[in-house]
Design an enzyme around this catalytic site. Structure first.
Site, PDB file in Angstrom:
ATOM      1  N   ASP A 178      -0.501   7.958  -7.693  1.00 20.32           N
ATOM      2  CA  ASP A 178       0.865   8.144  -7.202  1.00 20.32           C
ATOM      3  C   ASP A 178       1.941   7.897  -8.255  1.00 20.32           C
ATOM      4  O   ASP A 178       2.887   8.682  -8.366  1.00 20.32           O
ATOM      5  CB  ASP A 178       1.131   7.225  -6.007  1.00 20.32           C
ATOM      6  CG  ASP A 178       0.282   7.576  -4.801  1.00 20.32           C
ATOM      7  OD1 ASP A 178      -0.233   8.716  -4.746  1.00 20.32           O
ATOM      8  OD2 ASP A 178       0.127   6.712  -3.925  1.00 20.32           O
TER       9      ASP A 178
ATOM     10  N   ASN B 214       0.826  -1.201   0.000  1.00 21.94           N
ATOM     11  CA  ASN B 214       0.000   0.000   0.000  1.00 21.94           C
ATOM     12  C   ASN B 214       0.859   1.249   0.000  1.00 21.94           C
ATOM     13  O   ASN B 214       2.038   1.212   0.338  1.00 21.94           O
ATOM     14  CB  ASN B 214      -0.924   0.003   1.215  1.00 21.94           C
ATOM     15  CG  ASN B 214      -1.955  -1.098   1.134  1.00 21.94           C
ATOM     16  OD1 ASN B 214      -2.500  -1.371   0.070  1.00 21.94           O
ATOM     17  ND2 ASN B 214      -2.215  -1.752   2.239  1.00 21.94           N
ATOM     18  N   CYS B 215       0.236   2.346  -0.370  1.00 20.79           N
ATOM     19  CA  CYS B 215       0.853   3.660  -0.423  1.00 20.79           C
ATOM     20  C   CYS B 215       1.611   3.936   0.877  1.00 20.79           C
ATOM     21  O   CYS B 215       1.082   3.650   1.947  1.00 20.79           O
ATOM     22  CB  CYS B 215      -0.232   4.713  -0.645  1.00 20.79           C
ATOM     23  SG  CYS B 215       0.377   6.382  -0.797  1.00 20.79           S
ATOM     24  N   PRO B 216       2.817   4.413   0.782  1.00 15.97           N
ATOM     25  CA  PRO B 216       3.583   4.881  -0.381  1.00 15.97           C
ATOM     26  C   PRO B 216       4.571   3.851  -0.923  1.00 15.97           C
ATOM     27  O   PRO B 216       5.426   4.181  -1.740  1.00 15.97           O
ATOM     28  CB  PRO B 216       4.359   6.069   0.201  1.00 15.97           C
ATOM     29  CG  PRO B 216       4.713   5.603   1.584  1.00 15.97           C
ATOM     30  CD  PRO B 216       3.484   4.813   2.035  1.00 15.97           C
TER      31      PRO B 216
ATOM     32  N   ASP C  21      -2.541  -1.596  -5.203  1.00 18.12           N
ATOM     33  CA  ASP C  21      -2.977  -0.431  -4.427  1.00 18.12           C
ATOM     34  C   ASP C  21      -3.744   0.528  -5.327  1.00 18.12           C
ATOM     35  O   ASP C  21      -3.213   1.014  -6.319  1.00 18.12           O
ATOM     36  CB  ASP C  21      -1.748   0.266  -3.841  1.00 18.12           C
ATOM     37  CG  ASP C  21      -2.097   1.507  -3.036  1.00 18.12           C
ATOM     38  OD1 ASP C  21      -3.285   1.703  -2.707  1.00 18.12           O
ATOM     39  OD2 ASP C  21      -1.178   2.280  -2.730  1.00 18.12           O
TER      40      ASP C  21
END
Length: 79
Positions: A49, A16-18, A43
């Site tokens: 992103d 998941n982010c980041p 994600d």
């Protein structure tokens, strides 16, 4: 994906982010300008992103496409 296939696929599903951006950034540091990397993510935020990171860092996002289990990006390393 594109007719010009990248040397490798970097599978970042489950992160998941980041993390997808951070891991892609780290992997591309070892690549020469013009080399391509296919990145596979799950994600949902990667759709925002990864393109933003490419634009800000001087890399070229060649393709972005939805996949069954997430998203695929084809990125060319900038100078």
């Amino acid at each position: 994906m594109s007719e010009t296939e990248p040397a490798e696929t970097y599978d970042l599903r489950g992160l998941n982010c980041p993390m997808p951006v951070l891991k892609t950034q780290r992997r591309m540091l070892d690549m020469a300008p013009g080399e391509r990397l296919r990145v596979r993510t799950s994600d949902p935020l990667a759709v925002i992103d990864i393109p933003n990171w490419c634009r800000e860092s001087g890399h070229r996002l060649i393709e972005s496409e939805k996949a069954e289990d997430g998203h695929l990006f084809l990125i060319e390393r900038g100078a």
